[in-house]
Design a protein around this motif. Structure first.
Motif, mmCIF file in Angstrom:
data_model
loop_
_atom_site.group_PDB
_atom_site.id
_atom_site.type_symbol
_atom_site.label_atom_id
_atom_site.label_comp_id
_atom_site.label_asym_id
_atom_site.label_seq_id
_atom_site.Cartn_x
_atom_site.Cartn_y
_atom_site.Cartn_z
ATOM 1 N N ASP A 1 -49.077 -1.030 -30.893
ATOM 2 C CA ASP A 1 -50.001 -0.314 -31.785
ATOM 3 C C ASP A 1 -50.272 1.118 -31.303
ATOM 4 N N ILE A 2 -49.459 1.585 -30.354
ATOM 5 C CA ILE A 2 -49.707 2.927 -29.782
ATOM 6 C C ILE A 2 -49.740 4.015 -30.868
ATOM 7 N N TYR A 3 -48.842 3.934 -31.853
ATOM 8 C CA TYR A 3 -48.823 4.988 -32.876
ATOM 9 C C TYR A 3 -50.054 4.887 -33.789
ATOM 10 N N ARG A 4 -50.528 3.644 -34.010
ATOM 11 C CA ARG A 4 -51.745 3.481 -34.830
ATOM 12 C C ARG A 4 -52.916 4.201 -34.135
ATOM 13 N N VAL A 5 -53.013 4.011 -32.822
ATOM 14 C CA VAL A 5 -54.090 4.640 -32.042
ATOM 15 C C VAL A 5 -53.985 6.169 -32.161
ATOM 16 N N LEU A 6 -52.768 6.709 -32.013
ATOM 17 C CA LEU A 6 -52.584 8.168 -32.047
ATOM 18 C C LEU A 6 -52.850 8.724 -33.455
ATOM 19 N N GLU B 1 -52.353 3.992 -16.481
ATOM 20 C CA GLU B 1 -52.963 5.264 -16.054
ATOM 21 C C GLU B 1 -52.252 6.450 -16.731
ATOM 22 N N GLU B 2 -50.915 6.394 -16.782
ATOM 23 C CA GLU B 2 -50.144 7.482 -17.405
ATOM 24 C C GLU B 2 -50.445 7.536 -18.908
ATOM 25 N N LYS B 3 -50.583 6.365 -19.528
ATOM 26 C CA LYS B 3 -50.897 6.322 -20.963
ATOM 27 C C LYS B 3 -52.271 6.955 -21.228
ATOM 28 N N ASN B 4 -53.263 6.579 -20.407
ATOM 29 C CA ASN B 4 -54.614 7.107 -20.621
ATOM 30 C C ASN B 4 -54.668 8.618 -20.432
ATOM 31 N N LEU B 5 -53.875 9.123 -19.487
ATOM 32 C CA LEU B 5 -53.834 10.568 -19.267
ATOM 33 C C LEU B 5 -53.247 11.257 -20.507
ATOM 34 N N PHE B 6 -52.188 10.641 -21.093
ATOM 35 C CA PHE B 6 -51.576 11.223 -22.292
ATOM 36 C C PHE B 6 -52.620 11.285 -23.423
ATOM 37 N N ILE B 7 -53.354 10.198 -23.614
ATOM 38 C CA ILE B 7 -54.334 10.155 -24.712
ATOM 39 C C ILE B 7 -55.414 11.223 -24.504
ATOM 40 N N LYS B 8 -55.833 11.405 -23.280
ATOM 41 C CA LYS B 8 -56.873 12.421 -22.976
ATOM 42 C C LYS B 8 -56.333 13.827 -23.289
ATOM 43 N N GLU B 9 -55.130 14.096 -22.818
ATOM 44 C CA GLU B 9 -54.557 15.442 -23.031
ATOM 45 C C GLU B 9 -54.265 15.690 -24.513
ATOM 46 N N PHE B 10 -53.799 14.637 -25.206
ATOM 47 C CA PHE B 10 -53.464 14.767 -26.632
ATOM 48 C C PHE B 10 -54.727 15.104 -27.439
ATOM 49 N N ASP B 11 -55.842 14.493 -27.072
ATOM 50 C CA ASP B 11 -57.103 14.749 -27.774
ATOM 51 C C ASP B 11 -57.466 16.244 -27.685
ATOM 52 N N GLU B 12 -57.209 16.848 -26.533
ATOM 53 C CA GLU B 12 -57.519 18.283 -26.360
ATOM 54 C C GLU B 12 -56.525 19.145 -27.155
ATOM 55 N N ILE B 13 -55.244 18.742 -27.110
ATOM 56 C CA ILE B 13 -54.185 19.504 -27.821
ATOM 57 C C ILE B 13 -54.472 19.531 -29.330
ATOM 58 N N LEU B 14 -55.011 18.408 -29.833
ATOM 59 C CA LEU B 14 -55.251 18.279 -31.278
ATOM 60 C C LEU B 14 -56.135 19.387 -31.841
ATOM 61 N N ASP B 15 -57.042 19.893 -31.021
ATOM 62 C CA ASP B 15 -57.944 20.941 -31.506
ATOM 63 C C ASP B 15 -57.185 22.221 -31.860
ATOM 64 N N LYS B 16 -55.995 22.402 -31.257
ATOM 65 C CA LYS B 16 -55.228 23.638 -31.534
ATOM 66 C C LYS B 16 -54.065 23.375 -32.490
ATOM 67 N N LYS C 1 -58.889 11.516 -37.536
ATOM 68 C CA LYS C 1 -60.322 11.781 -37.266
ATOM 69 C C LYS C 1 -60.581 13.272 -37.165
ATOM 70 N N LYS C 2 -59.577 14.039 -36.703
ATOM 71 C CA LYS C 2 -59.761 15.490 -36.573
ATOM 72 C C LYS C 2 -59.285 16.222 -37.826
ATOM 73 N N GLY C 3 -58.937 15.467 -38.877
ATOM 74 C CA GLY C 3 -58.598 16.072 -40.173
ATOM 75 C C GLY C 3 -57.252 16.778 -40.203
ATOM 76 N N LYS C 4 -56.318 16.406 -39.315
ATOM 77 C CA LYS C 4 -55.017 17.065 -39.289
ATOM 78 C C LYS C 4 -53.970 16.176 -39.958
ATOM 79 N N LYS C 5 -52.791 16.764 -40.246
ATOM 80 C CA LYS C 5 -51.727 16.002 -40.919
ATOM 81 C C LYS C 5 -50.801 15.363 -39.889
ATOM 82 N N VAL C 6 -50.268 14.178 -40.225
ATOM 83 C CA VAL C 6 -49.395 13.494 -39.271
ATOM 84 C C VAL C 6 -48.227 12.793 -39.975
ATOM 85 N N ILE C 7 -47.014 13.049 -39.459
ATOM 86 C CA ILE C 7 -45.803 12.404 -39.985
ATOM 87 C C ILE C 7 -45.352 11.355 -38.971
#
Ligand SMILES: Nc1ncnc2c1ncn2[C@@H]1O[C@H](COP(=O)(O)OP(=O)(O)OP(=O)(O)O)[C@@H](O)[C@H]1O
Ligand SMILES: O=P(O)(O)OC[C@@]1(O)O[C@H](CO)[C@@H](O)[C@@H]1O
Length: 309
Positions: free
Chosen positions: A146-151, A114-129, A157-163
């Protein structure tokens, strides 16, 4: 804005002692520095010191988690964590009289589905900014390898850069999503590719192999020798001048932070390399983990050699 991900947050304590570490001995600590830790929070602090806007994300829990939020607030670093039932861990770095470091890293308390799913939901919103994301360090219990692969998939998908800066299975799985940049050291690259790396040529060939597999920028950190960069612009080594290192814990994180800042400011890969070597070498001159003095970085910057290979 740059967003940092630290799934395995900690309160880091640097113990300075006036003797050497020996098992079975009682050792009194001379001074203790406490910082918000886990690699990604070191990255956050250094990004802030470089003057860029940063948001720290991940999981925190219990009293130690509240202390981390407090420490970040004191450094004026914005954060948005998912709060877990489990207590945030501590990590201890013992620095002896010769500045030799011995680290004790606690495992992270389990994170629930449940905590993981909440993080993924919030992260998706943060990504827009966000323009740039950094993902650092180990993961707490309860998360799949595979958590980092998912992130990374979400960021791309949102066209941002990731290290991505991690090790072991997390790195092996994570690179399947082709992050924009990775920053292994030579041992991490050996374990990733399953080969022995014994000299400079083998480091270069391994980095080229990773770049060809679809990772735009591969940076191999080489301690006092600086770092090697492979990108479509070519292969370069950034070499710092010789310095009297005091505490090298957090140097890798400082390097990741400075590259994220370089992406945010639109630096070329080679400009970022020079900047990142100066910031990370300056980190080695301070006793506090994930911190640097600007004047040190400026001075080092002037003396960095950029070698085209
Ligand atoms: N003794 C030193 N002198 C000068 N610069 C240093 C020194 N140690 C580290 N650095 C700088 O910091 C960068 C990262 O250090 P290092 O190679 O130790 O990273 P790492 O092994 O990835 O570290 P970490 O375990 O913190 O992730 C180097 O590429 C270099 O620029
Ligand atoms: O468990 P992780 O997050 O991989 O590593 C944690 C850690 O060793 O890394 C930092 C140095 O890079 C320290 O501040 C911290 O204690």
């Amino acid at each position: 804005m740059i967003t940092t991900i630290t799934l395995n947050v900690s309160v880091d304590k640097a113990y300075h002692i006036n003797e050497t570490v020996e098992s079975g001995k009682v050792i009194r600590v001379a001074t203790c520095n406490m910082t918000a830790g886990g690699k990604g929070l070191n990255v956050s602090r250094v990004i802030k010191m470089c003057g860029e806007d940063v948001l720290a994300t991940g999981f925190v829990g219990g009293h130690t988690g509240a202390l981390v939020e407090d420490l970040l607030q004191k450094d004026e670093i914005k954060s948005k964590f998912v709060h877990t039932k489990g207590e945030t861990r501590n990590c201890i770095n013992i620095l002896d009289q010769d500045n030799v470091s011995t680290e004790f890293l606690e495992p992270g308390a389990p994170v629930s589905e449940e905590e993981k799913n909440l993080f993924i939901k919030e992260f998706d919103e943060i990504l827009d900014k966000t323009n740039v994301v950094t993902i650092s360090g180990s993961s707490p219990q309860g998360l799949d390898k595979d958590i980092y692969r998912v992130l990374i998939d979400m960021v791309k998908k949102k066209g941002k850069k990731v290290i991505l800066d991690t090790s072991g299975e997390l790195l092996k799985e994570g690179i399947k999503a082709c992050p924009t940049m990775i920053k292994p050291n030579s041992e991490e690259m050996e374990s990733l590719l399953g080969v022995g790396i014994n000299n400079r040529e083998e480091i270069i060939n391994s980095a080229i192999k990773l770049h060809k597999s679809g990772i735009e920028i591969v940076v191999v950190s080489l301690g006092g020798e600086g770092a090697l960069l492979v990108s479509e612009d070519g292969i370069y080594q950034g070499k710092p001048p010789k310095i009297e290192a005091v505490n090298t814990v957090g140097c890798g994180d400082s390097m990741v932070a400075a590259f994220a800042v370089g992406f945010e400011r639109g630096y070329s890969p080679v400009e970022s390399l020079k900047y990142a070597v100066s910031v990370s070498a300056a980190n080695a001159l301070t006793s506090s983990t994930g911190s640097f003095i600007k004047e040190d970085a400026y001075k080092i910057f002037e003396d960095i050699k950029i070698i085209k290979i």
